[in-house]
Design an enzyme around this catalytic site. Structure first.
Site, short mmCIF file in Angstrom:
data_model
loop_
_atom_site.label_atom_id
_atom_site.label_comp_id
_atom_site.label_asym_id
_atom_site.label_seq_id
_atom_site.Cartn_x
_atom_site.Cartn_y
_atom_site.Cartn_z
N HIS A 8 34.66 35.51 64.71
CA HIS A 8 33.56 34.94 64.02
C HIS A 8 32.38 35.78 63.89
CE1 HIS A 8 35.75 31.04 65.58
NE2 HIS A 8 35.66 30.89 64.23
N LYS A 55 41.01 44.06 58.17
CA LYS A 55 41.13 44.49 56.45
C LYS A 55 39.78 43.93 56.05
CE LYS A 55 45.09 42.56 54.98
NZ LYS A 55 45.67 41.55 54.43
N LYS A 100 43.85 32.90 59.20
CA LYS A 100 44.91 32.75 58.70
C LYS A 100 45.55 31.44 58.77
CE LYS A 100 47.53 35.16 55.80
NZ LYS A 100 47.42 36.21 55.05
N SER A 102 38.86 37.83 46.25
CA SER A 102 38.42 36.48 46.90
C SER A 102 37.10 36.61 47.12
CB SER A 102 39.37 36.16 48.04
OG SER A 102 40.57 35.63 47.60
P1 NAD Z 1 55.04 35.60 47.30
O1 NAD Z 1 55.45 34.20 47.84
O2 NAD Z 1 54.60 35.53 45.87
O3 NAD Z 1 56.46 36.52 47.06
C1 NAD Z 1 57.24 36.95 47.97
C2 NAD Z 1 58.56 37.45 47.31
O4 NAD Z 1 59.45 38.02 48.56
C3 NAD Z 1 59.40 36.23 46.70
O5 NAD Z 1 59.78 36.71 45.50
C4 NAD Z 1 60.54 36.06 47.80
O6 NAD Z 1 61.68 35.73 47.25
C5 NAD Z 1 60.71 37.31 48.24
N1 NAD Z 1 61.48 37.77 49.50
C6 NAD Z 1 61.58 36.66 50.42
N2 NAD Z 1 62.49 37.31 51.38
C7 NAD Z 1 62.86 38.51 51.03
C8 NAD Z 1 63.77 39.28 51.69
N3 NAD Z 1 64.38 39.24 52.78
N4 NAD Z 1 63.74 40.55 51.07
C9 NAD Z 1 63.23 40.61 49.74
N5 NAD Z 1 62.45 39.84 48.97
C10 NAD Z 1 62.09 38.62 49.93
O7 NAD Z 1 54.30 36.15 48.25
P2 NAD Z 1 53.27 37.29 47.90
O8 NAD Z 1 51.82 36.65 47.83
O9 NAD Z 1 53.70 38.35 46.79
O10 NAD Z 1 53.05 38.08 49.38
C11 NAD Z 1 53.93 39.01 49.58
C12 NAD Z 1 53.38 39.96 51.13
O11 NAD Z 1 51.97 40.24 50.69
C13 NAD Z 1 53.12 39.00 52.31
O12 NAD Z 1 53.46 39.81 53.36
C14 NAD Z 1 51.81 38.65 52.16
O13 NAD Z 1 51.22 38.37 53.39
C15 NAD Z 1 51.00 39.87 51.62
N6 NAD Z 1 49.62 39.84 50.84
C16 NAD Z 1 49.64 38.73 49.85
C17 NAD Z 1 48.50 38.68 49.18
C18 NAD Z 1 48.13 37.79 48.16
O14 NAD Z 1 47.09 37.87 47.58
N7 NAD Z 1 49.32 37.03 47.62
C19 NAD Z 1 47.36 39.47 49.81
C20 NAD Z 1 47.54 40.22 50.76
C21 NAD Z 1 48.58 40.31 51.39
#
Ligand code: NAD
Length: 472
Positions: A65, A95, A107, A363
């Site tokens: 916080h 971050k 989170k 964001s």
């Molecule tokens: P998402 O749900 O849109 O996509 C995740 C993808 O990974 C899906 O297509 C899923 O089928 C695939 N997947 C699942 N298990 C898998 C495996 N074992 N091997 C290969 N592919 C697999 O999620 P996202 O938003 O793209 O997030 C992905 C990562 O990025 C996460 O670690 C998340 O914390 C991080 N992240 C996301 C954001 C955001 O803005 N969405 C921001 C920062 C970090």
């Protein structure tokens, strides 16, 4: 006896401790930064269409916080647990500090496999999850602001905003209670692709440091670089798309059901269309299928982009990883033991807490837009265009040379919301990396980017605590 592997949160603590040794802050202050401030674990019932009930487990963790509101995504996954959400909340704190976004870290998570639920069940789960957050004051524009993450998207954010609005009638800033919303519900242009776009800006900038690239045996720039991407979700798809547009060759894509490989390159938009049509990335024309998707992490390439889940590169597979650069688009894809092995091999790891910060950066812009109740560019676009056009007309008069109408329209263009968002994001990613790089080269004994990023982040958070008068 074999050593127990660290959990995800323990891994983040280990990275923190490694970096803290390069700072001179007192132990009490470091402990205050390191541990999670509030952990909310709760259960609620979901009534299924056949009348049966299922108990759903949700979490929200507020790590720090030192700045408020706190901020961080909500993930829907069967693998969600308290340790994971604590780790992800902590990473959010570091971050935000790295990219100078004035939030603490948080989170949330719901322990479900979203593919097993209908849209109407997911809506009920999301609305009830939000109501549980409201009950304990774990959501609000000045308190805690969620966003999308693994397994969630703008659709869930719209349900969250609507539920929060219904429970807080008349709260003028209530749209700012969540980000990543669809544009029509107060979202901002560029948020969907923001994380992937930030990864692109970040990697492109890292690759512009010619000396660093020389050490890796690479030429500067993305053009011609061979890339493997794990995860074709929101982040992975956009990274692959922007990399390809910059001339990189996507040689392999891994998904949960297997990997595809084509040394001549995989067209990402065609792959996306194929996935929509068939439900899978497998059997893509011209590419070879591999049943074991995880093996793609070991393919020969210049840049490996884990963009799915945490703990993918471990002590077990790190010795076989051939990439020269690991661009951590996912959160926590590399374990501490895996990292030790990679660093000894001379691999450059661009850490998650910097590289995927594009999402939270945009964001932040959305939150500002919601608080100001006006679209970026609305008041300045026409004015900029008119004054640029006036300038061009004056130059034409003075030089006697005329530009075509198309040229004049292009040059005089006033900034739209998307132009401002992308420009702010690019600026943020470049400045943050320069900061990390400066910490790396100016701190004795430091030789990896993650530790440098943690040092820079810890120092910024420590200054805030000192300014608050909590630690002298
Ligand atoms: P998402 O749900 O849109 O996509 C995740 C993808 O990974 C899906 O297509 C899923 O089928 C695939 N997947 C699942 N298990 C898998 C495996 N074992 N091997 C290969 N592919 C697999 O999620 P996202 O938003 O793209 O997030 C992905 C990562 O990025 C996460 O670690 C998340 O914390 C991080 N992240 C996301 C954001 C955001 O803005 N969405 C921001 C920062 C970090």
């Amino acid at each position: 006896m074999a050593q127990r592997e660290l959990s995800f949160f323990e891994t983040v603590l280990a990275f923190f401790d490694k970096a803290a040794a390069y700072t001179s802050h007192p132990k009490g202050l470091l402990d205050q930064i390191k541990y999670c401030n509030s952990v909310y674990s709760f259960k609620f019932p979901l009534k299924n269409d056949d009348g049966t009930y299922e108990i759903i487990h949700g979490f929200r963790v507020e790590h720090s916080h030192h700045k408020q509101p706190v901020k961080g995504g909500i993930r829907y996954s069967e693998m969600v647990n308290e340790d994971e959400i604590k780790a992800l909340a902590a990473l959010m704190t570091y971050k935000c500090a790295i990219v100078d976004v004035p939030f603490g870290g948080a989170k949330g998570g719901v322990k479900i496999e979203p593919r097993n639920y209908t849209s109407s069940q997911l809506e009920r789960i999301t609305r009830r999850y939000t109501a549980e957050l409201v009950k304990k004051n774990f959501i609000g524009p000045g308190v805690d602001v969620p966003a999308p993450d693994y397994g969630t998207s703008g659709r869930e954010m719209a349900w969250i905003a609507d539920t929060f609005n219904a429970l807080n009638p008349g709260l003028i800033d209530s749209d700012a209670c969540v980000t990543g919303k669809p544009i029509e519900q107060g979202g901002i242009r560029g948020r969907i692709e923001a994380t992937g776009n930030g990864v692109f800006y970040g990697v492109r900038h890292v690759l512009s440091y010619a000396e660093d690239m020389k050490k890796l045996g690479l030429s500067p720039g993305l053009d011609g670089k061979r890339v493997v991407v794990q995860g074709m979700g929101n982040v992975g798809y956009h990274v692959a798309k922007f990399f390809q547009q910059a001339g990189a060759v996507i040689v392999a894509v891994a998904e949960y059901d297997g990997a595809i490989y084509n040394p001549n390159g995989i067209d990402i938009d065609e792959l996306q269309a194929h996935r929509k049509e068939t439900g899978s990335t497998l059997d893509f024309p011209g590419a070879k299928n591999f049943e074991n998707g995880k093996q793609a992490l070991e393919y020969e390439c210049d840049i490996l982009v884990p963009a799915a889940l945490e703990r993918q590169i471990t002590a077990e597979n790190a010795p076989r990883v051939q990439a020269k650069i690991i661009a951590e688009a996912a959160n926590g894809p590399t374990t501490a033991d895996g990292e030790d092995i990679l660093l000894k091999k001379g691999v450059m790891i661009i850490p998650d807490m910097y590289l995927n910060a594009g999402g939270v950066t945009v964001s932040y812009f959305e939150w500002l837009k919601n608080l100001s109740h006006v679209r970026f560019g609305r008041m300045s676009k026409r004015f900029e265009e008119a004054s640029n056009m006036g300038l061009l007309n004056a130059v034409e008069k003075l030089t006697g040379k005329a530009l075509s109408q198309d040229e004049k329209t292009l040059i005089s263009h006033g900034a739209d919301e998307i132009d401002l968002v992308n420009s702010g994001l690019e600026e943020t990613m470049i400045n943050a990396y320069d900061d990390i790089h400066e910490t790396l080269v100016s701190t004795d004994g430091l030789d990896d980017l993650r530790t440098a990023a943690f040092v820079s982040s810890i120092n910024k958070i420590a200054v805030t605590y000192m300014q608050l008068g909590i630690f002298p």
